[in-house]
Write a protein that holds these residues in place. Structure first.
Motif, mmCIF file in Angstrom:
data_model
loop_
_atom_site.group_PDB
_atom_site.id
_atom_site.type_symbol
_atom_site.label_atom_id
_atom_site.label_comp_id
_atom_site.label_asym_id
_atom_site.label_seq_id
_atom_site.Cartn_x
_atom_site.Cartn_y
_atom_site.Cartn_z
ATOM 1 N N ALA A 1 26.235 -77.416 -2.466
ATOM 2 C CA ALA A 1 26.727 -78.676 -1.898
ATOM 3 C C ALA A 1 27.570 -78.403 -0.649
ATOM 4 O O ALA A 1 27.471 -79.136 0.343
ATOM 5 N N THR B 1 26.647 -79.738 3.104
ATOM 6 C CA THR B 1 27.610 -80.574 3.817
ATOM 7 C C THR B 1 27.904 -80.007 5.197
ATOM 8 O O THR B 1 27.931 -80.740 6.188
ATOM 9 N N THR B 2 28.100 -78.693 5.267
ATOM 10 C CA THR B 2 28.385 -78.091 6.568
ATOM 11 C C THR B 2 27.191 -78.204 7.503
ATOM 12 O O THR B 2 27.359 -78.412 8.703
ATOM 13 N N VAL C 1 27.180 -81.789 8.861
ATOM 14 C CA VAL C 1 28.221 -81.985 9.880
ATOM 15 C C VAL C 1 27.816 -81.299 11.171
ATOM 16 O O VAL C 1 27.998 -81.841 12.266
#
Length: 146
Positions: free
Chosen positions: A73, A77-78, A81
């Motif tokens: 996760a 997420t990184t 972004v």
């Protein structure tokens, strides 16, 4: 212990059904059923069932699965972004150098900062008044004879 017994019983039942199917002269189906019936027995004999049972009831294994899920996760997420910002830090620095005109920055390969972000919407036209809306509707109704 219970898992091995259940797998052995499933294998025996499957082989019994395969035998009945072979008795009815459906040999290809019987052979396929026998193959599926032997899978649980093979898993018991290789020790996979015992390993799975030990893993399923081990808090350490569940903690490990939780950590793997958290790491996944975090990575996703990184990446999200990074895509939203317009590339990696190295690519953004190269684009900034290219915009300033410094030498050594490949201008064609690095995306510029403005490309990754959506452009602003143009200002919306002022809303029509209620009388304008009804005049359009009246014209349509008159056109159709209503």
């Amino acid at each position: 212990m219970i898992a091995e017994t259940v797998c052995s019983a499933v294998a025996a039942a499957g082989l019994g059904i395969a035998a009945v199917t072979a008795y009815r002269k459906r040999y290809l189906t019987a052979a396929r059923m026998a193959a599926y019936a032997l899978v649980p027995l093979g898993l018991v004999l290789t020790g996979v069932v015992e390993w799975l049972a030990d893993t399923a009831f081990s808090p350490t294994a569940w903690l490990g699965f939780g950590l793997l899920g958290g790491a996944w996760a975090l990575l996703m997420t990184t990446r999200a972004v990074e895509r939203r910002r317009g590339g990696t830090r190295k690519e953004r620095k190269a684009a900034a150098r290219a915009a300033r005109g410094e030498a050594g920055a490949p201008a064609a390969s690095a995306p510029s900062l403005g490309q990754a972000r959506p452009t602003a919407r143009p200002a919306a036209a002022p809303r029509a008044t209620a009388t304008d809306d009804f005049s359009d509707i009246e014209a349509i109704l008159k056109k159709h004879g209503i």
